[in-house]
Structures are given as structure tokens and as C-alpha cells.
Design a protein around this motif. Sequence first.
Motif, mmCIF file in Angstrom:
data_model
loop_
_atom_site.group_PDB
_atom_site.id
_atom_site.type_symbol
_atom_site.label_atom_id
_atom_site.label_comp_id
_atom_site.label_asym_id
_atom_site.label_seq_id
_atom_site.Cartn_x
_atom_site.Cartn_y
_atom_site.Cartn_z
ATOM 1 N N MET A 91 3.475 5.901 3.455
ATOM 2 C CA MET A 91 3.402 4.993 2.318
ATOM 3 C C MET A 91 3.947 5.640 1.050
ATOM 4 S SD MET A 91 -0.321 3.138 2.759
ATOM 5 C CE MET A 91 -0.782 2.314 4.291
ATOM 6 N N GLU A 92 4.467 4.807 0.180
ATOM 7 C CA GLU A 92 4.964 5.243 -1.124
ATOM 8 C C GLU A 92 4.280 4.424 -2.214
ATOM 9 O OE1 GLU A 92 8.992 4.697 -3.866
ATOM 10 O OE2 GLU A 92 9.034 4.224 -1.724
ATOM 11 N N LEU A 93 3.693 5.090 -3.182
ATOM 12 C CA LEU A 93 3.094 4.383 -4.309
ATOM 13 C C LEU A 93 4.220 3.956 -5.247
ATOM 14 C CD1 LEU A 93 0.485 3.420 -5.671
ATOM 15 C CD2 LEU A 93 0.404 5.615 -6.872
ATOM 16 N N THR A 95 1.088 2.736 -20.148
ATOM 17 C CA THR A 95 0.580 4.106 -20.139
ATOM 18 C C THR A 95 0.829 4.730 -18.774
ATOM 19 O OG1 THR A 95 -1.190 3.448 -21.649
ATOM 20 C CG2 THR A 95 -1.473 5.545 -20.495
ATOM 21 N N ARG A 96 1.185 5.983 -18.762
ATOM 22 C CA ARG A 96 1.354 6.671 -17.482
ATOM 23 C C ARG A 96 0.000 6.867 -16.802
ATOM 24 N NH1 ARG A 96 5.951 11.089 -16.956
ATOM 25 N NH2 ARG A 96 4.198 12.200 -15.961
ATOM 26 N N LEU A 128 4.139 7.573 -12.401
ATOM 27 C CA LEU A 128 4.254 6.129 -12.580
ATOM 28 C C LEU A 128 3.674 5.678 -13.919
ATOM 29 C CD1 LEU A 128 3.294 4.398 -9.203
ATOM 30 C CD2 LEU A 128 5.525 4.404 -10.312
ATOM 31 N N GLU A 129 4.322 4.681 -14.500
ATOM 32 C CA GLU A 129 3.789 4.012 -15.684
ATOM 33 C C GLU A 129 3.099 2.733 -15.233
ATOM 34 O OE1 GLU A 129 6.033 1.705 -19.090
ATOM 35 O OE2 GLU A 129 6.087 3.863 -19.530
ATOM 36 N N LEU A 130 1.898 2.518 -15.728
ATOM 37 C CA LEU A 130 1.143 1.326 -15.360
ATOM 38 C C LEU A 130 1.816 0.069 -15.869
ATOM 39 C CD1 LEU A 130 -2.289 2.919 -16.116
ATOM 40 C CD2 LEU A 130 -1.664 1.992 -13.879
ATOM 41 N N SER A 131 1.784 -0.983 -15.045
ATOM 42 C CA SER A 131 2.442 -2.246 -15.354
ATOM 43 C C SER A 131 1.419 -3.369 -15.428
ATOM 44 C CB SER A 131 3.473 -2.588 -14.269
ATOM 45 O OG SER A 131 4.356 -1.525 -14.040
#
Length: 358
Positions: free
Chosen positions: A29-31, A42-43, A57-60
Motif C-alpha cells: 500500500m501507498e499512503l 498542514t503537513r 504529505l500535506e493534509l487535504s
Amino acid sequence: MERIRVCVVGATGFAGIEVCRLVLGHPNMELAMATDRKEAGTRLDAVYPSFAGACDLELSLPEPDTIAQAADVAFLAVPHTASLALTPELLKRGVTVLDLSADYRLHDPEVYEQWYNTPHTSPELLSQTVYGLPELNRKGILALAERRAAGQAVLVSVPGCYPTATALAATPALSAGLAGSDLVIADAISGVSGAGRGANARTHYCHANESVEAYGVAKHRHTPEIEQTLSEVAGRQMNVVFTPHLAPLTRGLLSTVYLEAADGVTAEDVQAAYEARFANEPLVTVLPAGSMPSTSSVFGTARAQVGVALDARRRRTIIASCAIDNLGKGAAAQAVQNANIVLDLPELAGIDMPAPLV
């Protein structure tokens, strides 16, 4: 093998961040995306510094179109009722959903409305949903895997933490016909992380530390889920008295159930029934007679430990305890276990680990 793209919705909650952690360590799996309405922009490693160096990752925002473009599978670690709006839209866009909320666990939308105080807005999905407790319902989850392999997005409703431990504790006795009445009494104790990331008067440190208390007595929302599950196992209506307790633990859950034993049932019968029922379940260990489980033995894992005894005095009672990690087998790890089955991956991929020694 091409890695499966995953979106975690509600990634900054305790269950959501645990899913992120497991996905980051998963071989298949890949996040690809993580969402949070309040922390969008925000990251993730700014919210949880332990992710520094492991995830940038930056939160969406949890927009269905964006999720569908980024991910094949979505884990919804959202508050109850929030999934009702998002899950149908994701399924329409071809995204398989693992829903960690209670929104699709109950078969009857009227029961859901009674306990959650809101109408169920997509009752048509309830007949398509599979309750994701693999040790009880692997056949149904495998049927979803076939549907997904044929190109259909599918929905797994991941059980709650209390219902998971209670069902694992009670199921062997009920399925073997060892219970002599329709009454199940369940006392369960959970760590504070089970209440979620947002603190309140009951869960902040000064109140929860050095204190154990019962809460939600005779009205906890997991009651109908437990009753529904145990009734299906027993093949008859079971009546559940469920009392949860909050303990000063970060994570961990212990559920102890009491069932009146049928005439002639011996302690050896009970032990044998439990060992036989879970003999082929890789994540459930039945302890030897005379041993009972502890939460420290399953801390941080997808595993469950079960111990059982027969009290032959007076009312002859079967007593069974199950220990799980409320964020592991009680939430995130069980969600990943379900995803592995639905995605035709090894069932224990990414979750096959023992508890830390200290």
C-alpha cells in the motif's frame, strides 16, 4: 506488484493516524492522500512530529472527486454520521471504502436512527455492506473481494472496539450452544484513546488519571451492534447488558462476558469449544485453562487474546475475557486486515507484529 493507493479520511484522529502508520509500513500500500477538515494545508508531520522523515504529505479537504483521483481505497476514520455523506459519493466514483464509523454497522436504519439520533440517509447501502469482523464473517468479506475483482467498489463496515472484543469473547460459547439463556452480560474497560483525540471533562489527564469509572450505562451506542452480532452468532435473539468503563490507559481494551451455562456443560467443554473455534484464526490466541488475557500482551498489535473459565457455583456461569488494542484490532489494524482480504493480499500483510516487550 503495483502498490495500492490509499486515502485516509480523518487522518489526524487517533484511529486515522494509526491507519496512516500501518499503511506507511505496508508492503503493498501507498499512503497517497490524507485528509482533515480542520488541518487542511498542514503537513501531517507537523501535526504528528513522529512522522517526520517518514511522510511529507500535506493534509487535504475530503472532497470525493479529489479522493477518487488520488486513491483506489479510502479508510474513513470519521465521527459517526460523517460517513453518511461521503461513503455513497466515493462508491459512485469507484473507490472501495473501509468505514471505521458506526454508520453502516447496523442492519436496520430505524435502529440506527434510534441510537444515533439522525436518519440514515443511504439505507440502500446497508444490504451491500459487510460487517468486517473476519473471525466471524470471513466468507462475507471474501465475497466483497470477488465483487471488487470484477470491477465494483465495495464497502466494509469495520466493527467498533467494544463489539470486537465482546464478540470474540462470547462467540465460541454461543456458536457451540453452551449458553443456557438469552442473556449476555458484558463489562468492558477501555483506554482513554478510545474516546478520540478531542479532550473533554472526562478524558483530560487530571480527571482520567488514577481513576476508573463506568459511563454510558444502559445507553451506550455499541449496545445494539453487540446485540446484533451475538444474535447472528447464536441464531436467536440475544439480550445484552453492556457496561463500558474508562481506565487510565492510553490504549488497550478488555471485555469480560458472562453467560449462563447450559445443563451438563463442563469447564473442559468450554475450553475445548474456544480452542476449536479459533484454531485457524491467526490473530486470535486462546490462552491455556487457568490463564486470562491482559491488555499489555496485545498493545500496539492487531492481535486478540481470549481466556475462559466456568464458575460452577450456584448459577454455573461461563466467564470469557478478550483483550485487544482498541486502536489496533479494535480499529485501524482490523480495518487493514479487512482491506487485505478485499484486495486479495495476504491477510496479515502490514499488521503481523507482536506487542513490544516494554
